[in-house]
Design an enzyme around this catalytic site. Sequence first.
Site, PDB file in Angstrom:
ATOM      1  N   SER A 262       0.783  -1.168   0.010  1.00 23.07           N
ATOM      2  CA  SER A 262       0.017   0.044  -0.079  1.00 23.07           C
ATOM      3  C   SER A 262       0.756   1.304   0.076  1.00 23.07           C
ATOM      4  O   SER A 262       1.679   1.529  -0.900  1.00 23.07           O
ATOM      5  CB  SER A 262      -1.005  -0.122   1.218  1.00 23.07           C
ATOM      6  OG  SER A 262      -2.144   0.600   1.019  1.00 23.07           O
ATOM      7  N   LYS A 266       4.144   2.086  -2.555  1.00 17.04           N
ATOM      8  CA  LYS A 266       4.866   3.263  -3.197  1.00 17.04           C
ATOM      9  C   LYS A 266       6.153   3.594  -2.906  1.00 17.04           C
ATOM     10  O   LYS A 266       6.811   3.894  -3.651  1.00 17.04           O
ATOM     11  CB  LYS A 266       3.590   4.417  -2.786  1.00 17.04           C
ATOM     12  CG  LYS A 266       2.296   4.230  -3.146  1.00 17.04           C
ATOM     13  CD  LYS A 266       1.622   5.667  -2.589  1.00 17.04           C
ATOM     14  CE  LYS A 266       0.134   5.338  -1.989  1.00 17.04           C
ATOM     15  NZ  LYS A 266      -1.066   4.669  -2.704  1.00 17.04           N
ATOM     16  N   TRP A 353     -10.049   0.431  -5.209  1.00 20.67           N
ATOM     17  CA  TRP A 353      -9.365   1.981  -4.926  1.00 20.67           C
ATOM     18  C   TRP A 353      -7.921   1.995  -5.377  1.00 20.67           C
ATOM     19  O   TRP A 353      -7.716   3.158  -5.900  1.00 20.67           O
ATOM     20  CB  TRP A 353      -9.669   2.141  -3.371  1.00 20.67           C
ATOM     21  CG  TRP A 353      -8.905   3.359  -2.769  1.00 20.67           C
ATOM     22  CD1 TRP A 353      -8.012   3.673  -1.869  1.00 20.67           C
ATOM     23  CD2 TRP A 353      -9.711   4.518  -3.097  1.00 20.67           C
ATOM     24  NE1 TRP A 353      -8.013   4.765  -1.717  1.00 20.67           N
ATOM     25  CE2 TRP A 353      -8.896   5.518  -2.268  1.00 20.67           C
ATOM     26  CE3 TRP A 353     -10.745   5.105  -3.734  1.00 20.67           C
ATOM     27  CZ2 TRP A 353      -9.131   7.039  -2.191  1.00 20.67           C
ATOM     28  CZ3 TRP A 353     -11.010   6.360  -3.806  1.00 20.67           C
ATOM     29  CH2 TRP A 353     -10.173   7.425  -3.158  1.00 20.67           C
ATOM     30  N   HIS A 403      -7.702  -5.802  -0.259  1.00 23.58           N
ATOM     31  CA  HIS A 403      -6.438  -4.870  -0.188  1.00 23.58           C
ATOM     32  C   HIS A 403      -5.501  -5.577   1.304  1.00 23.58           C
ATOM     33  O   HIS A 403      -6.228  -5.262   2.152  1.00 23.58           O
ATOM     34  CB  HIS A 403      -6.892  -3.741   0.365  1.00 23.58           C
ATOM     35  CG  HIS A 403      -5.751  -2.511   0.361  1.00 23.58           C
ATOM     36  ND1 HIS A 403      -4.917  -2.410  -0.612  1.00 23.58           N
ATOM     37  CD2 HIS A 403      -5.282  -1.959   1.638  1.00 23.58           C
ATOM     38  CE1 HIS A 403      -4.164  -1.350  -0.340  1.00 23.58           C
ATOM     39  NE2 HIS A 403      -4.334  -1.225   0.742  1.00 23.58           N
TER      40      HIS A 403
HETATM   41  C1  GCU Z   1      -5.381   4.771   1.726  1.00 21.47           C
HETATM   42  C2  GCU Z   1      -4.565   5.493   0.672  1.00 21.47           C
HETATM   43  C3  GCU Z   1      -3.970   4.783  -0.321  1.00 21.47           C
HETATM   44  C4  GCU Z   1      -3.057   3.740   0.552  1.00 21.47           C
HETATM   45  C5  GCU Z   1      -3.769   3.207   1.835  1.00 21.47           C
HETATM   46  C6  GCU Z   1      -2.530   2.549   2.417  1.00 21.47           C
HETATM   47  O1  GCU Z   1      -6.404   3.858   1.133  1.00 21.47           O
HETATM   48  O2  GCU Z   1      -5.978   6.234  -0.130  1.00 21.47           O
HETATM   49  O3  GCU Z   1      -3.333   5.357  -1.294  1.00 21.47           O
HETATM   50  O4  GCU Z   1      -2.288   3.074  -0.283  1.00 21.47           O
HETATM   51  O5  GCU Z   1      -4.355   4.038   2.367  1.00 21.47           O
HETATM   52  O6  GCU Z   1      -1.338   2.693   2.670  1.00 21.47           O
HETATM   53  O7  GCU Z   1      -3.264   1.651   3.341  1.00 21.47           O
END
Ligand code: GCU
Length: 424
Positions: A262, A266, A353, A403
């Site tokens: 998540s 990134k 998402w 997720h």
């Molecule tokens: C939120 C956010 C995402 C991210 C995620 C996480 O959903 O919008 O961009 O990847 O949190 O890190 O759990």
Amino acid sequence: MIQKTLFSFIVLVFSYQLSAQKTTPTIKNEADVPSYKLPHLFTSKDGMEIDTSSEWERLRRPEIHSYFANQVYGVVPGQLDFHNVEVLDDEPAALGGKAIRKQVNLNFKKGNKSVSMSLLIYLPAGKKKSPVFLAYNFKGNHSVSPDSAILINGKKESELSGEELKKFNVSGRGGRTSRWAIDKMIDAGYGLVTIDYNNVDPDKNDFSDGIHAIFYKTGQTTPAKNEWGSLSAWAWGMSRIMDFLETEVLVDHKKVILFGHSRLGKTALWAGANDRRFSIVISNNSGCGGAALSRRRFGEKVSDINTNYPHWFAKNFHNFNENETALEVDQHMLIALIAPRPVYVASASQDSWADPKGEFLAAKEASPIYRLYGKKGIVMEKLPPVNTPFHGSVGYHLRKGKHDVTDFDWEQYIKFADQHFQSN
Ligand code: GCU
């Protein structure tokens, strides 16, 4: 008076525009994805066509990297090595005897400011050197396993104040075990090095603490527009841990695999683009600002992420809210920066998402750069069916489910690493 009214009017219009941006509807159907054109990987800014990997390295890669650094994640404003390493624990027979457990603090200092990174390390027992997965955790080292000897932010439970007991959620010991297939890693001959990402920069919209503050020039209180947000700070932290791993004799530092889920997926991609010492990079469900193509605007958009997490990216990135087409890059180029090192992008079928299709397409669109190096990129045209992994030098799978990070994901990452380390 007139000036004051005018000023309030401008503020009103401006905040109306901001809130209007926030409410742009989320795209949930493929049919609503706008048509888009991705920026060219192979044409440099001044129109040079790239034909070889050396031209890519010399001409195109640096300009793409610099664009991501200045306009997206933010540049690191200086250099700082760890000041010292404190060994807090060195247990040769952890996890029922099959692992060595080490816990160390990496300490950073500048002037009167300091930051400590508390690492938890498990390594397979009886091996001279082990490849390792290096990964941030969200909820503290003690969340990754029920092992009661795991320190809480570098301290024993008995040494924590009442406030710290709450802050570090001591009762969450072992709460995230399902996301960390430590037994599988150890059994396959891999170690794990993990640390709470908040150690490097607490995940909140506050630039007065964490590693940012250590780097400020006199009088500075927030990073400049092109300087690092939190993702870049976390990526920097991964490289500093790598500095330490290079000194750790039991770790095969030529085989350090960066993993992140998540927001930390990134982070892993950006850290992998910055630092070639990471030999494999894995992004799990990283979505917007990670592996997913921004121009698709499917699921989370640039404006959503910059509104909800204003501290993650460089301030300059906010200029692209509702304006992705003005970006000179898209996220396939971030993946391409990692070439020729193996990279793995993983999605989950219910994680709309994060735009699984956008993650797949970015991996596919990065593949021509891998081919420049004679490496195998994604060969499928379309998003593959669930639970059907593809393992070239670019790997991809769409796991069935939400997720998350599951055993299925780890089984693929271990296989992928085995395959690459055996072929080299
Ligand atoms: C939120 C956010 C995402 C991210 C995620 C996480 O959903 O919008 O961009 O990847 O949190 O890190 O759990």
